[in-house]
Design a protein around this motif. Sequence first.
Motif, mmCIF file in Angstrom:
data_model
loop_
_atom_site.group_PDB
_atom_site.id
_atom_site.type_symbol
_atom_site.label_atom_id
_atom_site.label_comp_id
_atom_site.label_asym_id
_atom_site.label_seq_id
_atom_site.Cartn_x
_atom_site.Cartn_y
_atom_site.Cartn_z
ATOM 1 N N GLU A 16 22.755 20.695 -43.829
ATOM 2 C CA GLU A 16 22.479 20.609 -45.255
ATOM 3 C C GLU A 16 21.817 21.903 -45.728
ATOM 4 O OE1 GLU A 16 22.322 18.529 -49.007
ATOM 5 O OE2 GLU A 16 23.301 17.987 -47.114
ATOM 6 N N LEU A 17 22.415 22.530 -46.747
ATOM 7 C CA LEU A 17 21.872 23.775 -47.286
ATOM 8 C C LEU A 17 20.957 23.483 -48.464
ATOM 9 C CD1 LEU A 17 25.050 26.079 -47.337
ATOM 10 C CD2 LEU A 17 23.506 25.562 -45.424
ATOM 11 N N ASN A 18 19.971 24.373 -48.656
ATOM 12 C CA ASN A 18 19.201 24.296 -49.893
ATOM 13 C C ASN A 18 19.950 25.058 -50.987
ATOM 14 O OD1 ASN A 18 18.571 27.078 -49.656
ATOM 15 N ND2 ASN A 18 16.760 26.616 -48.411
ATOM 16 N N THR A 19 19.389 25.050 -52.186
ATOM 17 C CA THR A 19 20.110 25.627 -53.325
ATOM 18 C C THR A 19 20.402 27.108 -53.117
ATOM 19 O OG1 THR A 19 19.106 24.021 -54.829
ATOM 20 C CG2 THR A 19 20.036 26.012 -55.816
ATOM 21 N N GLU A 20 19.433 27.855 -52.671
ATOM 22 C CA GLU A 20 19.636 29.291 -52.483
ATOM 23 C C GLU A 20 20.679 29.553 -51.400
ATOM 24 O OE1 GLU A 20 19.741 33.052 -53.236
ATOM 25 O OE2 GLU A 20 18.532 31.660 -54.436
ATOM 26 N N GLN A 21 20.620 28.785 -50.320
ATOM 27 C CA GLN A 21 21.612 28.952 -49.260
ATOM 28 C C GLN A 21 23.017 28.590 -49.749
ATOM 29 O OE1 GLN A 21 19.796 26.323 -46.447
ATOM 30 N NE2 GLN A 21 18.682 27.956 -45.364
ATOM 31 N N TYR A 72 25.973 20.505 -49.300
ATOM 32 C CA TYR A 72 24.906 20.761 -50.260
ATOM 33 C C TYR A 72 24.744 19.505 -51.095
ATOM 34 C CZ TYR A 72 22.369 22.512 -54.323
ATOM 35 O OH TYR A 72 21.450 22.685 -55.328
ATOM 36 N N ASP A 73 23.537 19.005 -51.178
ATOM 37 C CA ASP A 73 23.247 17.766 -51.902
ATOM 38 C C ASP A 73 24.112 16.622 -51.369
ATOM 39 O OD1 ASP A 73 21.784 16.289 -53.679
ATOM 40 O OD2 ASP A 73 23.091 16.709 -55.388
ATOM 41 N N LYS A 74 24.344 16.627 -50.040
ATOM 42 C CA LYS A 74 25.144 15.623 -49.326
ATOM 43 C C LYS A 74 26.614 15.604 -49.751
ATOM 44 C CE LYS A 74 21.374 12.574 -47.929
ATOM 45 N NZ LYS A 74 20.873 11.197 -47.815
ATOM 46 N N ASN A 75 27.083 16.705 -50.330
ATOM 47 C CA ASN A 75 28.501 16.880 -50.623
ATOM 48 C C ASN A 75 29.059 17.970 -49.725
ATOM 49 O OD1 ASN A 75 28.707 15.020 -52.875
ATOM 50 N ND2 ASN A 75 27.483 16.514 -54.019
ATOM 51 N N VAL A 76 30.225 17.721 -49.136
ATOM 52 C CA VAL A 76 30.843 18.700 -48.249
ATOM 53 C C VAL A 76 31.329 19.897 -49.065
ATOM 54 C CG1 VAL A 76 32.755 19.123 -46.653
ATOM 55 C CG2 VAL A 76 31.534 16.937 -46.591
ATOM 56 N N ILE A 77 30.934 21.106 -48.673
ATOM 57 C CA ILE A 77 31.376 22.295 -49.400
ATOM 58 C C ILE A 77 32.135 23.281 -48.514
ATOM 59 C CG2 ILE A 77 29.534 22.086 -51.113
ATOM 60 C CD1 ILE A 77 28.058 24.362 -49.705
ATOM 61 N N GLY A 78 32.253 22.987 -47.222
ATOM 62 C CA GLY A 78 33.023 23.905 -46.395
ATOM 63 C C GLY A 78 32.809 23.684 -44.912
ATOM 64 N N LEU A 79 33.342 24.610 -44.147
ATOM 65 C CA LEU A 79 33.245 24.569 -42.697
ATOM 66 C C LEU A 79 32.742 25.916 -42.208
ATOM 67 C CD1 LEU A 79 34.068 22.558 -40.351
ATOM 68 C CD2 LEU A 79 36.070 24.014 -40.067
ATOM 69 N N GLY A 80 31.717 25.894 -41.385
ATOM 70 C CA GLY A 80 31.175 27.122 -40.815
ATOM 71 C C GLY A 80 31.211 27.068 -39.299
ATOM 72 N N ASN A 93 30.861 26.553 -62.925
ATOM 73 C CA ASN A 93 30.089 27.196 -61.858
ATOM 74 C C ASN A 93 28.997 26.297 -61.291
ATOM 75 O OD1 ASN A 93 31.612 29.471 -62.020
ATOM 76 N ND2 ASN A 93 30.017 30.798 -62.843
ATOM 77 N N THR A 94 29.004 25.032 -61.686
ATOM 78 C CA THR A 94 28.016 24.112 -61.128
ATOM 79 C C THR A 94 28.406 23.744 -59.697
ATOM 80 O OG1 THR A 94 29.205 22.187 -61.990
ATOM 81 C CG2 THR A 94 27.471 23.120 -63.388
ATOM 82 N N ALA A 95 27.420 23.345 -58.926
ATOM 83 C CA ALA A 95 27.680 22.940 -57.545
ATOM 84 C C ALA A 95 28.626 21.750 -57.504
ATOM 85 C CB ALA A 95 26.365 22.590 -56.855
ATOM 86 N N ILE A 110 24.954 32.155 -43.351
ATOM 87 C CA ILE A 110 23.719 31.427 -43.630
ATOM 88 C C ILE A 110 22.861 31.352 -42.371
ATOM 89 C CG2 ILE A 110 22.754 29.224 -44.448
ATOM 90 C CD1 ILE A 110 24.439 30.703 -46.538
ATOM 91 N N ARG A 111 21.556 31.495 -42.569
ATOM 92 C CA ARG A 111 20.606 31.333 -41.458
ATOM 93 C C ARG A 111 19.653 30.183 -41.799
ATOM 94 N NH1 ARG A 111 20.699 35.723 -37.958
ATOM 95 N NH2 ARG A 111 21.823 37.553 -38.748
ATOM 96 N N PRO A 112 20.045 28.952 -41.452
ATOM 97 C CA PRO A 112 19.161 27.808 -41.734
ATOM 98 C C PRO A 112 17.850 27.934 -40.957
ATOM 99 C CG PRO A 112 21.389 27.082 -41.172
ATOM 100 C CD PRO A 112 21.300 28.532 -40.827
ATOM 101 N N ASP A 113 16.777 27.498 -41.563
ATOM 102 C CA ASP A 113 15.450 27.626 -40.940
ATOM 103 C C ASP A 113 15.370 26.803 -39.655
ATOM 104 O OD1 ASP A 113 14.743 29.182 -43.080
ATOM 105 O OD2 ASP A 113 13.863 27.511 -44.214
ATOM 106 N N ASP A 114 14.973 27.463 -38.573
ATOM 107 C CA ASP A 114 14.674 26.791 -37.306
ATOM 108 C C ASP A 114 15.822 25.945 -36.781
ATOM 109 O OD1 ASP A 114 12.054 27.834 -37.412
ATOM 110 O OD2 ASP A 114 11.437 26.176 -38.715
ATOM 111 N N LEU A 115 17.048 26.350 -37.067
ATOM 112 C CA LEU A 115 18.209 25.613 -36.580
ATOM 113 C C LEU A 115 19.149 26.546 -35.845
ATOM 114 C CD1 LEU A 115 19.204 23.310 -39.606
ATOM 115 C CD2 LEU A 115 18.116 22.598 -37.470
ATOM 116 N N SER A 116 19.847 26.006 -34.866
ATOM 117 C CA SER A 116 20.907 26.735 -34.185
ATOM 118 C C SER A 116 21.866 25.709 -33.602
ATOM 119 C CB SER A 116 20.345 27.643 -33.082
ATOM 120 O OG SER A 116 19.715 26.859 -32.083
ATOM 121 N N GLY A 117 23.050 26.163 -33.211
ATOM 122 C CA GLY A 117 24.014 25.225 -32.666
ATOM 123 C C GLY A 117 25.197 25.953 -32.066
ATOM 124 N N LYS A 118 26.234 25.175 -31.754
ATOM 125 C CA LYS A 118 27.448 25.739 -31.181
ATOM 126 C C LYS A 118 28.660 25.149 -31.893
ATOM 127 C CE LYS A 118 25.690 26.473 -26.470
ATOM 128 N NZ LYS A 118 25.889 26.127 -25.028
#
Length: 476
Positions: free
Chosen positions: A416-421, A446-454, A86-88, A431-439
């Motif tokens: 890049e997500l933080n641990t809680e995200q 997470y920790d510069k490792n790819v974990i998925g696509l959003g 269950n580790t990242a 996920i709602r990253p702080d002060d970020l938006s995009g298209k």
Amino acid sequence: MHPNIQFPQSFLEAMAKIMPDTLHMDDFIAACQRPLRKSIRVNTLKISVDDFLKLAHNKQWQLSPVPWCETGFWIEADETLVPLGNTAEHMAGLFYIQEASSMMPVSALFSDTNETPSYRCVLDVAAAPGSKTTQMASLMDNEGVLVANEFSASRVKVLHANIERCGVRNAALTNFDGRIFGGWLPEQFDAILLDAPCSGEGTIRKDPDAMKNWSPESVISIADTQKDLIESAFQSLKVGGTLVYSTCTLSQEENQQVCWHLKNTYGDAVSFEPLNDLFPEANKALTEDGFLHIFPQVYDCEGFFVAKLRKHAAVTTPEVKKRLGKFPFAKATKKVSQDIAQQLESSLGIVLPEHSTLWIRDNDVWLFPDALEEMLGEVRFSRMGIKIAETHKKGYRWQHQVATALASWNIDHSVELNTEQAREWYMGRDIRPDDLSGKGEVIVCYDKNVIGLGKWVGNRIKNGLPRELVRDKNLF
């Protein structure tokens, strides 16, 4: 520990007859009653061994090298709060939790370094859950094609999930009885691994019930199936090709006698390749035929058997009638392929790999390894390559495996997500990253490792994690 493990008396008598004079039954029983040392294999499709060693040091994981696998390590880690699975790092596919002895068959198959580049077409006859399949894919560096077969339909899902997590893109999955390959794909493969279904006598250290239904009669019955499987695998091997036969059991009926059955059936077309140089101290488990017959006390691991064989001449293969129906995929035109490649690079910074081709099925876009093409129409695959996109009116909707199998951390096209995200992400939540938006789609890291696509929806990233990868508790 499992100090109360009970062995059938007939099993102990059988082991006493075949155990080398240098080994003792008391040590065998004591080893079986000790818990296994936990071991992992670094997935070099995702991270180098050197970088993983630095990561492990920072995590305070104690690693000891497995002598027969350059990417394998015994590991000591505090799992009181979070299990290794269950580790990242595990969920990002950086390592695979794999018993040390089970790394040996693949190491044996790829031990001739001058031959490894020529392994364009490889078969894993009994692949689930995927430890050896992903090990082979990393040694192939995702080149060529790796046919991963699993007889149990329910286990194919687990196999695919592990392939997906580890970033494998050169695999083609099949769901057959392994005895069909000699007739359906004769002389097709450069190298074959047959890690055969067996009575599991060597696995008692991790499964105290492994011997619950053991009997001499069941051993003979399983050995008959193994002989059928090794014949079929050999028929499917190219002349000059390499076959590794392995089991996690100890009886000679399921090991040496199966190999000799093949030798007696095909004579000089079969030779045994000695494994004495596979790793230091391999001689401790070497048989007179050059096989490795590993009792658990020898290397403090599971009981195991590994044999390496070579094919020197063509053999007769079964006649089969094929009724496969129309192949549902069509190769993408040059124009469509260029359009997809340009849009993928523009939107996510991903360049399609060489030696692969885009194929279309209905509205879905798939990436197949080129080495697979000669088998299309010869056998039915349950899944091939990776699905990279779905078409829609405005272009292409990229899929999860674009991220896990093709993407790397890229500051321009990722978030890049933080641990809680990251915990929230793996639990299937947006996920709602702080002060970020995009298209559009975005690579999630997470920790510069790819974990998925959003996908950006205003200031929210819509979760694109496949349902089978969603976790619900005990995360990092």
